[in-house]
Write a protein that holds these residues in place. Structure first.
Motif, PDB file in Angstrom:
ATOM      1  N   GLY A  73     -50.399  12.854  -1.655  1.00  8.86           N
ATOM      2  CA  GLY A  73     -49.427  11.862  -1.667  1.00  8.86           C
ATOM      3  C   GLY A  73     -48.480  12.151  -0.497  1.00  8.86           C
ATOM      4  O   GLY A  73     -47.879  11.183  -0.047  1.00  8.86           O
ATOM      5  N   GLN A  75     -47.141  15.387   2.691  1.00 10.44           N
ATOM      6  CA  GLN A  75     -47.275  16.447   3.279  1.00 10.44           C
ATOM      7  C   GLN A  75     -46.274  16.796   4.303  1.00 10.44           C
ATOM      8  O   GLN A  75     -45.747  15.982   4.915  1.00 10.44           O
TER       9      GLN A  75
ATOM     10  N   MET B  57     -53.807  12.712   7.023  1.00 13.89           N
ATOM     11  CA  MET B  57     -53.390  13.660   7.929  1.00 13.89           C
ATOM     12  C   MET B  57     -53.773  13.318   9.415  1.00 13.89           C
ATOM     13  O   MET B  57     -53.010  13.898  10.164  1.00 13.89           O
ATOM     14  N   PHE B  58     -54.754  12.621   9.479  1.00 11.17           N
ATOM     15  CA  PHE B  58     -55.050  12.077  10.992  1.00 11.17           C
ATOM     16  C   PHE B  58     -53.807  11.255  11.304  1.00 11.17           C
ATOM     17  O   PHE B  58     -53.206  11.602  12.458  1.00 11.17           O
ATOM     18  N   LEU B  60     -50.732  11.484  10.391  1.00  9.95           N
ATOM     19  CA  LEU B  60     -49.701  12.177  10.703  1.00  9.95           C
ATOM     20  C   LEU B  60     -49.955  13.074  11.908  1.00  9.95           C
ATOM     21  O   LEU B  60     -48.604  13.469  12.460  1.00  9.95           O
ATOM     22  N   ALA B  61     -51.027  13.075  12.156  1.00  6.26           N
ATOM     23  CA  ALA B  61     -51.476  14.047  13.624  1.00  6.26           C
ATOM     24  C   ALA B  61     -51.053  13.143  14.701  1.00  6.26           C
ATOM     25  O   ALA B  61     -50.473  13.727  15.812  1.00  6.26           O
ATOM     26  N   LEU B  62     -51.172  11.846  14.357  1.00  6.83           N
ATOM     27  CA  LEU B  62     -50.778  10.827  15.606  1.00  6.83           C
ATOM     28  C   LEU B  62     -49.151  11.097  15.547  1.00  6.83           C
ATOM     29  O   LEU B  62     -48.698  10.770  16.768  1.00  6.83           O
ATOM     30  N   ALA B  64     -47.422  13.382  15.018  1.00  7.49           N
ATOM     31  CA  ALA B  64     -46.974  14.545  15.623  1.00  7.49           C
ATOM     32  C   ALA B  64     -47.343  14.731  17.112  1.00  7.49           C
ATOM     33  O   ALA B  64     -46.581  15.219  17.984  1.00  7.49           O
ATOM     34  N   ILE B  80     -42.287  18.769  10.324  1.00  4.29           N
ATOM     35  CA  ILE B  80     -42.660  17.325  10.527  1.00  4.29           C
ATOM     36  C   ILE B  80     -43.367  16.902   8.988  1.00  4.29           C
ATOM     37  O   ILE B  80     -43.843  18.042   8.246  1.00  4.29           O
ATOM     38  N   GLY B  81     -43.179  15.952   8.814  1.00  2.00           N
ATOM     39  CA  GLY B  81     -43.622  15.592   7.364  1.00  2.00           C
ATOM     40  C   GLY B  81     -43.628  14.164   6.987  1.00  2.00           C
ATOM     41  O   GLY B  81     -43.021  13.400   8.006  1.00  2.00           O
ATOM     42  N   ALA B  82     -44.422  13.529   6.077  1.00  2.00           N
ATOM     43  CA  ALA B  82     -44.186  12.335   5.611  1.00  2.00           C
ATOM     44  C   ALA B  82     -44.989  12.211   4.204  1.00  2.00           C
ATOM     45  O   ALA B  82     -45.732  12.876   3.694  1.00  2.00           O
ATOM     46  N   LYS B  83     -44.525  10.974   3.782  1.00  2.00           N
ATOM     47  CA  LYS B  83     -45.495  10.506   2.320  1.00  2.00           C
ATOM     48  C   LYS B  83     -46.661   9.415   2.989  1.00  2.00           C
ATOM     49  O   LYS B  83     -46.367   8.708   3.997  1.00  2.00           O
ATOM     50  N   PHE B  84     -47.731   9.503   2.107  1.00  2.00           N
ATOM     51  CA  PHE B  84     -48.796   8.952   2.638  1.00  2.00           C
ATOM     52  C   PHE B  84     -48.697   7.481   1.784  1.00  2.00           C
ATOM     53  O   PHE B  84     -49.191   7.351   0.760  1.00  2.00           O
ATOM     54  N   MET B 133     -40.845   7.839   5.005  1.00  2.39           N
ATOM     55  CA  MET B 133     -39.927   8.718   5.512  1.00  2.39           C
ATOM     56  C   MET B 133     -40.555   9.605   6.541  1.00  2.39           C
ATOM     57  O   MET B 133     -40.213  10.884   6.348  1.00  2.39           O
ATOM     58  N   SER B 135     -40.482  12.151   9.359  1.00  2.00           N
ATOM     59  CA  SER B 135     -39.678  12.696  10.319  1.00  2.00           C
ATOM     60  C   SER B 135     -39.906  14.116  10.490  1.00  2.00           C
ATOM     61  O   SER B 135     -41.139  14.490  10.284  1.00  2.00           O
TER      62      SER B 135
END
Lengths: 136, 142
Positions: A73, A75, B57-58, B60-62, B64, B80-84, B133, B135
Motif C-alpha cells: 500500500g 513505502q 516499487m518500480f 517509485l524507483a522511476l 527516485a 523518499i516515499g509514496a502510496k501505491f 503523495m 515526496s
C-alpha cells in the motif's frame, strides 16, 4: 483476520545481503537510473533487502497472511547514509500498527536496514494490505 | 547532468520514462520480486487486473530516478516515499506505457529541500495519478 497481538512483534533479521557492483548495476539498468562504478546505489535499492524481511512476516504460518492477498500500500525510506558497494546489509522487520479497513487488515511495518557493524543505514516503512478471502 | 537550483516554489522540469514489459522482467530479476502479476497477462487477469501491471516499487524507483536527475548526482536523497494508489498497466510491445514525473520544491530548511512529486500516466483528460503523495527530501551537494 490478523491478530492484534502482532503489533510490537519484531521478526528475526534477514540473511546478510552483500551489495555488489553487479547487483547495483542490474538494479540501476532495470530502472534506467544513471549509475557509475563508485556511485552510491539508487535511492530505492534497499527494497531488495527490506523485501526479504517482509517475506519473513508473510511466510510465518502463525501470522496467517496469504501472500497472494497482500498488496503493497505504501513505502517510504528514511536514510542515515547512502548504500554503497561493499555493504553487507540485514533487514529486521517490526510491526508498528494494525487496523481494519473495509474488511482488510492494514499492517504498518518498519524494516531497519543495518550494516555489518549494526549501524542503521535506512528505515524502510511499508504498509501491507491483506484482503480477506472473498467468496466466489 | 547539472543540478537544478532547489529553492522554495521552484518547478522542476517534468521527466518522462517509457516502461515496457522487458523492463519489468529486468526489474523482477534485479529486485527479487517475481510476483507473476508483473510478468504474465493471464495471471494478472485471473486476479482481476486489467493486464500486466508495474511493480509499485518500480514506479517509485522511476520517481527516485527523476529526483536523482534533478539533483545532478546520486546519494543526496535522504527520504523518499509514496502510496501505491493506482496500478500502472503496461501493454505488450516496445511502446509500453509512459510515466511522467513532475516535481516542485515545497520548502528548504537547513539546506534540506523537500520535493512534492506528481507521478502520472496518460495525458489531458486521461491523466491518472499513479502514486499518492509522493515526496522526497534532498541534502545539499557534497
Amino acid at each position: 483476520m490478523v491478530e492484534q497481538s502482532l503489533v510490537g512483534r519484531t521478526f528475526a533479521p534477514s540473511a546478510a545481503y552483500v551489495v555488489t557492483a553487479d547487483r547495483v548495476a542490474a538494479f540501476a539498468r532495470a530502472t534506467g537510473t544513471p549509475w557509475a562504478q563508485g556511485d552510491p546505489a539508487p535511492a530505492t535499492f534497499p527494497i531488495v533487502v527490506a523485501f526479504t524481511a517482509m517475506r519473513s512476516l508473510m511466510d510465518d504460518p502463525e501470522v496467517g497472511i496469504e501472500l497472494q492477498r497482500v498488496v503493497h500500500g505504501e513505502q517510504r525510506f528514511v536514510y542515515e547514509r547512502p548504500v554503497v558497494v561493499g555493504d553487507t546489509l540485514t533487514a529486521t522487520l517490526s510491526v508498528d500498527t494494525l487496523r481494519t479497513l473495509g474488511g482488510a487488515d492494514v499492517i504498518g511495518t518498519t524494516s531497519a536496514v543495518n550494516d555489518a557493524d549494526g549501524a542503521l543505514v535506512c528505515s524502510a516503512r511499508a504498509t501491507l494490505v491483506h484482503s480477506p478471502e472473498v467468496a466466489s | 547532468m547539472s543540478a537544478v537550483e532547489l529553492v522554495a516554489g521552484a518547478e522542476l522540469a517534468t521527466l518522462s520514462y517509457t516502461v515496457t514489459r522487458a523492463d519489468l522482467a529486468a526489474y523482477a530479476e534485479a529486485s527479487g520480486d517475481h510476483n507473476p502479476i508483473h510478468l504474465d497477462e493471464d495471471v494478472a487477469r485471473s486476479v482481476g487486473l486489467p493486464g500486466v501491471i508495474a511493480h509499485g516499487m518500480f514506479t517509485l524507483a522511476l520517481a527516485a530516478r527523476a529526483v536523482q536527475e534533478w539533483a545532478g548526482e546520486p546519494g543526496r536523497v535522504v527520504e523518499i516515499g509514496a502510496k501505491f494508489t493506482k496500478p500502472v498497466v503496461v501493454p505488450e510491445g516496445a511502446d509500453g506505457v509512459v510515466v511522467h514525473v513532475a516535481g516542485k520544491v515545497r520548502g528548504v530548511e537547513d539546506g534540506r529541500a523537500t520535493l512534492a512529486l506528481t507521478v502520472t500516466t496518460g495525458s489531458g483528460d486521461d491523466t491518472v495519478k499513479v502514486l499518492g503523495m509522493p515526496s522526497a527530501v534532498l541534502v545539499p551537494r557534497a
